[in-house]
Write a protein that holds these residues in place. Structure first.
Motif, PDB file in Angstrom:
ATOM      1  N   PRO A 180     -66.610  96.533  -0.853  1.00 36.81           N
ATOM      2  CA  PRO A 180     -67.590  95.450  -0.742  1.00 36.81           C
ATOM      3  C   PRO A 180     -66.941  94.120  -1.108  1.00 36.81           C
ATOM      4  CG  PRO A 180     -67.918  96.673  -2.767  1.00 36.81           C
ATOM      5  CD  PRO A 180     -66.848  97.396  -2.014  1.00 36.81           C
ATOM      6  N   LEU A 181     -67.530  93.029  -0.645  1.00 36.58           N
ATOM      7  CA  LEU A 181     -66.986  91.701  -0.934  1.00 36.58           C
ATOM      8  C   LEU A 181     -67.936  90.927  -1.827  1.00 36.58           C
ATOM      9  CD1 LEU A 181     -65.150  92.474   1.488  1.00 36.58           C
ATOM     10  CD2 LEU A 181     -65.222  90.063   2.171  1.00 36.58           C
ATOM     11  N   ARG A 182     -67.376  90.298  -2.856  1.00 37.33           N
ATOM     12  CA  ARG A 182     -68.185  89.455  -3.727  1.00 37.33           C
ATOM     13  C   ARG A 182     -67.320  88.371  -4.337  1.00 37.33           C
ATOM     14  NH1 ARG A 182     -70.393  92.506  -8.938  1.00 37.33           N
ATOM     15  NH2 ARG A 182     -71.549  93.553  -7.303  1.00 37.33           N
ATOM     16  N   SER A 183     -67.977  87.282  -4.739  1.00 35.19           N
ATOM     17  CA  SER A 183     -67.365  86.243  -5.558  1.00 35.19           C
ATOM     18  C   SER A 183     -68.063  86.277  -6.904  1.00 35.19           C
ATOM     19  CB  SER A 183     -67.550  84.860  -4.917  1.00 35.19           C
ATOM     20  OG  SER A 183     -66.949  84.797  -3.639  1.00 35.19           O
ATOM     21  N   PHE A 184     -67.284  86.197  -7.985  1.00 35.33           N
ATOM     22  CA  PHE A 184     -67.854  86.311  -9.324  1.00 35.33           C
ATOM     23  C   PHE A 184     -66.989  85.541 -10.310  1.00 35.33           C
ATOM     24  CE2 PHE A 184     -67.791  88.306 -13.507  1.00 35.33           C
ATOM     25  CZ  PHE A 184     -69.142  88.425 -13.820  1.00 35.33           C
ATOM     26  N   VAL A 185     -67.629  84.757 -11.178  1.00 36.92           N
ATOM     27  CA  VAL A 185     -66.926  84.075 -12.259  1.00 36.92           C
ATOM     28  C   VAL A 185     -67.805  84.103 -13.499  1.00 36.92           C
ATOM     29  CG1 VAL A 185     -65.848  81.943 -13.084  1.00 36.92           C
ATOM     30  CG2 VAL A 185     -65.777  82.495 -10.641  1.00 36.92           C
TER      31      VAL A 185
ATOM     32  N   VAL B 220     -62.694  87.716  -6.524  1.00 30.35           N
ATOM     33  CA  VAL B 220     -62.730  86.951  -5.287  1.00 30.35           C
ATOM     34  C   VAL B 220     -62.775  87.919  -4.110  1.00 30.35           C
ATOM     35  CG1 VAL B 220     -61.523  84.890  -6.128  1.00 30.35           C
ATOM     36  CG2 VAL B 220     -60.199  86.830  -5.289  1.00 30.35           C
ATOM     37  N   PRO B 221     -63.378  87.523  -3.001  1.00 32.09           N
ATOM     38  CA  PRO B 221     -63.234  88.354  -1.807  1.00 32.09           C
ATOM     39  C   PRO B 221     -61.766  88.397  -1.421  1.00 32.09           C
ATOM     40  CG  PRO B 221     -64.306  86.251  -1.284  1.00 32.09           C
ATOM     41  CD  PRO B 221     -64.208  86.335  -2.761  1.00 32.09           C
ATOM     42  N   PRO B 222     -61.286  89.487  -0.844  1.00 26.21           N
ATOM     43  CA  PRO B 222     -59.846  89.645  -0.621  1.00 26.21           C
ATOM     44  C   PRO B 222     -59.275  88.792   0.501  1.00 26.21           C
ATOM     45  CG  PRO B 222     -61.049  91.522   0.260  1.00 26.21           C
ATOM     46  CD  PRO B 222     -62.054  90.686  -0.467  1.00 26.21           C
ATOM     47  N   THR B 223     -60.102  88.017   1.174  1.00 27.10           N
ATOM     48  CA  THR B 223     -59.656  87.266   2.345  1.00 27.10           C
ATOM     49  C   THR B 223     -58.493  86.332   2.044  1.00 27.10           C
ATOM     50  OG1 THR B 223     -62.030  87.186   2.806  1.00 27.10           O
ATOM     51  CG2 THR B 223     -60.571  86.166   4.412  1.00 27.10           C
ATOM     52  N   GLY B 224     -58.462  85.742   0.876  1.00 29.61           N
ATOM     53  CA  GLY B 224     -57.383  84.808   0.557  1.00 29.61           C
ATOM     54  C   GLY B 224     -56.243  85.431  -0.222  1.00 29.61           C
ATOM     55  N   ALA B 225     -56.275  86.750  -0.460  1.00 27.32           N
ATOM     56  CA  ALA B 225     -55.232  87.471  -1.214  1.00 27.32           C
ATOM     57  C   ALA B 225     -55.034  86.874  -2.600  1.00 27.32           C
ATOM     58  CB  ALA B 225     -53.910  87.468  -0.439  1.00 27.32           C
ATOM     59  N   LYS B 226     -56.140  86.650  -3.308  1.00 27.53           N
ATOM     60  CA  LYS B 226     -56.064  85.943  -4.582  1.00 27.53           C
ATOM     61  C   LYS B 226     -56.370  86.782  -5.827  1.00 27.53           C
ATOM     62  CE  LYS B 226     -54.767  82.097  -2.982  1.00 27.53           C
ATOM     63  NZ  LYS B 226     -53.394  82.417  -2.633  1.00 27.53           N
ATOM     64  N   GLY B 227     -56.969  87.962  -5.689  1.00 24.18           N
ATOM     65  CA  GLY B 227     -57.422  88.706  -6.862  1.00 24.18           C
ATOM     66  C   GLY B 227     -56.329  89.033  -7.858  1.00 24.18           C
ATOM     67  N   LEU B 228     -55.313  89.781  -7.428  1.00 20.55           N
ATOM     68  CA  LEU B 228     -54.209  90.145  -8.307  1.00 20.55           C
ATOM     69  C   LEU B 228     -53.452  88.911  -8.768  1.00 20.55           C
ATOM     70  CD1 LEU B 228     -52.324  92.245  -9.603  1.00 20.55           C
ATOM     71  CD2 LEU B 228     -51.143  92.428  -7.403  1.00 20.55           C
ATOM     72  N   ASN B 229     -53.307  87.953  -7.881  1.00 19.48           N
ATOM     73  CA  ASN B 229     -52.559  86.736  -8.211  1.00 19.48           C
ATOM     74  C   ASN B 229     -53.264  85.882  -9.262  1.00 19.48           C
ATOM     75  OD1 ASN B 229     -50.191  86.842  -6.314  1.00 19.48           O
ATOM     76  ND2 ASN B 229     -51.846  87.041  -4.842  1.00 19.48           N
TER      77      ASN B 229
ATOM     78  N   MET C 275     -62.010  80.890   3.384  1.00 23.59           N
ATOM     79  CA  MET C 275     -61.418  81.830   4.335  1.00 23.59           C
ATOM     80  C   MET C 275     -62.439  82.879   4.774  1.00 23.59           C
ATOM     81  SD  MET C 275     -57.976  81.550   5.049  1.00 23.59           S
ATOM     82  CE  MET C 275     -57.101  83.120   4.988  1.00 23.59           C
ATOM     83  N   THR C 276     -63.236  83.345   3.826  1.00 23.68           N
ATOM     84  CA  THR C 276     -64.259  84.343   4.145  1.00 23.68           C
ATOM     85  C   THR C 276     -65.307  83.762   5.085  1.00 23.68           C
ATOM     86  OG1 THR C 276     -63.920  85.397   1.999  1.00 23.68           O
ATOM     87  CG2 THR C 276     -65.963  85.922   3.151  1.00 23.68           C
ATOM     88  N   SER C 277     -65.757  82.553   4.781  1.00 23.87           N
ATOM     89  CA  SER C 277     -66.783  81.900   5.603  1.00 23.87           C
ATOM     90  C   SER C 277     -66.285  81.622   7.012  1.00 23.87           C
ATOM     91  CB  SER C 277     -67.220  80.583   4.946  1.00 23.87           C
ATOM     92  OG  SER C 277     -67.729  80.809   3.658  1.00 23.87           O
ATOM     93  N   LEU C 278     -64.998  81.341   7.122  1.00 17.96           N
ATOM     94  CA  LEU C 278     -64.421  80.915   8.398  1.00 17.96           C
ATOM     95  C   LEU C 278     -64.092  82.080   9.315  1.00 17.96           C
ATOM     96  CD1 LEU C 278     -63.790  78.052   9.372  1.00 17.96           C
ATOM     97  CD2 LEU C 278     -61.435  78.377   8.612  1.00 17.96           C
TER      98      LEU C 278
END
Length: 394
Positions: A267-272, A291-300, A346-349
């Motif tokens: 599933p995709l979600r944004s959370f802070v 973060v949703p994985p679209t931008g490859a940002k979670g692990l980073n 990225m997800t929206s686009l």
């Protein structure tokens, strides 16, 4: 038991923090509720930002990554039947990304920790954090039928979204920001050659698709599916056919298919959660943000949290700079929100939303066309994709 830093969770963020601290002579213990096999079985991200690559090298665990990882100078955006390459290296002054699976990062860190003789307690039950705002914080857990107490100076919560760390902060203290997306990613891992030498992010009227890889012989592909889909309803044949439909013709024609090794829906979600600290407790990675994985940002993002806390603790123990501890959350959140923005963008686009009609589809394509048609637009995408710089701790 006694240590300087108690780390909750032995995922890559906990292990990386432990490795950096260990090399700096700062004693730490990692407490993990699962066993090592479970930790290594999780299929996760595979694109590492330049900053994380540099941090792994600094931690002394970059040798296999540099030997086996795939350096990517760019990636492709596919839309409106065409592909546009974002040249990361030329647009960012030489920065690149590294394709190297999270499982491999975790394995390298586990082996380094074992070689250093540092303590990791696996299969710890009923982990609890105490006196977080007191002078002497400590952690308790159950192991082999005995109650164990670990006294420490600081606690690093690296135990993920469902872990005990964030839950140990009073609810009225936290402010939570969240967006749940009405779709997920159906991912397939297969021993097939990649369809393209670099990643391809595809916008299509049928939904998003991503062509990624783990090695020159192992691929990771994704297609967007509704939140109600079940992985059992997707045969390999159905997946490959759907992926082909969403790719430009020249890519679909050269796609090599094969039996899946692993198949799952994420599933995709944004959370802070703000703030990312509470007394002597510091949250890192998924414990604080998703973060949703679209931008490859979670692990980073987890790696940048590690870098920030590590550099603060260095100054605390070497220079007595305890004043820096209160800056941890603010420093991290500035970068977190910028990564959240890029991942949301990225997800929206690239995805098809329930209200995406023909007009909305054209707007998405035009937005992509606008960005790739401008040097400034390409540079904006590139500098976010390779990762914004880590903020200095001074």
């Amino acid at each position: 038991m006694k240590t300087q830093v108690a780390i909750i969770g032995s995922g890559p963020s906990g292990l990386l923090l432990g490795q950096l601290l260990q090399r700096a002579g700062i004693d730490n213990i990692i407490i993990e509720r699962k066993d090592p096999a479970y930790i290594l079985s999780r299929i996760r991200a595979g694109v590492l930002e330049q900053g994380m690559v540099d941090l792994l090298r600094e931690a002394g665990v970059g040798a296999r990554m540099d030997r086996e990882g795939l350096v990517h100078d760019g990636f492709e955006l596919a839309f409106d039947g065409r592909c546009e390459r974002i040249d990361l290296k030329s647009l960012t002054g030489g920065q690149t990304v590294m394709v190297y699976g999270q499982t491999e990062v975790t394995r390298d860190l586990m082996e380094a920790r074992q070689a250093a003789g540092a303590l990791t307690v696996y299969d710890a039950e009923d982990v609890q954090l105490h006196e977080l705002k007191g002078e002497r914080p400590y952690v308790t857990f159950q192991k082999n039928g005995e109650r164990v107490r670990v006294d420490c100076d600081y606690i690093a919560g690296c135990d993920g979204f469902h872990g005990v760390s964030r839950q140990s902060i009073p609810a009225e203290t936290l402010k939570v920001f969240e967006r749940v997306y009405p779709f997920g990613w159906l991912g397939v891992l297969a021993d097939t050659p990649p369809v393209n030498e670099e990643l391809v992010y595809a916008n299509h009227a049928r939904g998003f698709a991503l062509c990624s890889m783990r090695s020159p012989t192992r691929t990771r592909y994704y297609v967007q599916v509704s939140a109600e889909e079940r992985v059992e309803d997707w045969s390999d044949e159905r997946f490959w056919e759907e992926l082909k439909r969403r790719l430009p013709t020249h890519l679909a024609e050269r796609l090599v298919t094969g039996p899946s090794i692993e198949k799952s829906i994420a599933p995709l979600r944004s959370f802070v959660a703000e703030p990312m600290q509470y007394g002597h407790l510091f949250l890192l990675g998924d414990a604080a943000h998703i973060v949703p994985p679209t931008g490859a940002k979670g692990l980073n993002l987890a790696a940048s949290d590690v870098s920030t806390l590590y550099r603060i603790l260095l100054k605390v123990y070497r220079e007595g700079r305890t004043d820096l501890l209160q800056r941890y959350s603010a420093i991290c959140l500035r970068r977190v929100w910028k990564a959240e923005r890029f991942s949301w963008w990225m997800t929206s686009l690239l995805h098809k939303f329930p209200d995406t009609d023909a007009f909305s589809q054209r707007i998405q394509q035009t937005e992509l066309d606008y960005y790739v048609g401008s040097q400034a637009g390409r540079q904006t995408i590139a500098e976010n994709y390779v990762g914004l710089p880590y903020e200095a701790v001074e």
